[in-house]
Design a protein around this motif. Sequence first.
Motif, PDB file in Angstrom:
ATOM      1  N   GLU A  53       0.811  -1.221   0.000  1.00 22.67           N
ATOM      2  CA  GLU A  53       0.000   0.000   0.000  1.00 22.67           C
ATOM      3  C   GLU A  53       0.848   1.277   0.000  1.00 22.67           C
ATOM      4  OE1 GLU A  53      -4.171   0.636   2.092  1.00 22.67           O
ATOM      5  OE2 GLU A  53      -2.517   0.621   3.539  1.00 22.67           O
ATOM      6  N   LYS A  92      -1.284  -5.139  -1.540  1.00 25.14           N
ATOM      7  CA  LYS A  92      -2.332  -4.853  -2.526  1.00 25.14           C
ATOM      8  C   LYS A  92      -2.394  -5.916  -3.617  1.00 25.14           C
ATOM      9  CE  LYS A  92      -4.317  -1.404  -2.334  1.00 25.14           C
ATOM     10  NZ  LYS A  92      -5.606  -1.177  -1.720  1.00 25.14           N
ATOM     11  N   THR A 128      -8.542  -6.422   3.799  1.00 30.99           N
ATOM     12  CA  THR A 128      -8.719  -5.992   2.412  1.00 30.99           C
ATOM     13  C   THR A 128      -8.190  -7.099   1.500  1.00 30.99           C
ATOM     14  OG1 THR A 128      -6.578  -4.849   2.369  1.00 30.99           O
ATOM     15  CG2 THR A 128      -8.508  -3.503   2.883  1.00 30.99           C
TER      16      THR A 128
END
Length: 160
Positions: A53, A92, A128
């Motif tokens: 990130e 990510k 996430t």
Amino acid sequence: MKKVTLETHLEVFDSVLELSEHIQNLMNKAQQARENAYAPYSHFKVGAALYLENGEIVLGNNQENAAFPSGLCAERVAVFHAGANYPSIAIKEIALTVKSLKYTVKTPTPPCGACRQALVEYEVNQKTPIEIYFMGETGKVVKVGSVKELLPLVFDSSFL
């Protein structure tokens, strides 16, 4: 008795060139990492590149050992490095690529079961999804939007 259907959603690209420039760069880093793998026993090299990130890219490659199973897969080398050095930074995306020293791998090769379990632990903890892009040495690239697409029945700390 109730039956439940599980589905996995994949995107398949015909080549790396169909990916965004950002993911092409990440896959290129994974290919570079793959070349440094230590695979004298399996002759099967794996490279991983994680995009964090904060913009950092963390690399990993498989590291084998004559005392089986003391080696470690590329995915876990990279994710454990990220966890040790960037403990609060979300992962990510992950790019993975493989290469056999015996033949050309044309089939997209996903993470092994142990790596899926390690990756899903990070995904659950960071709350996430982690996108995964994987390929062989050449050819098609597969994208999944979350580790849970590869490991839908997650075993995590909620069971302990």
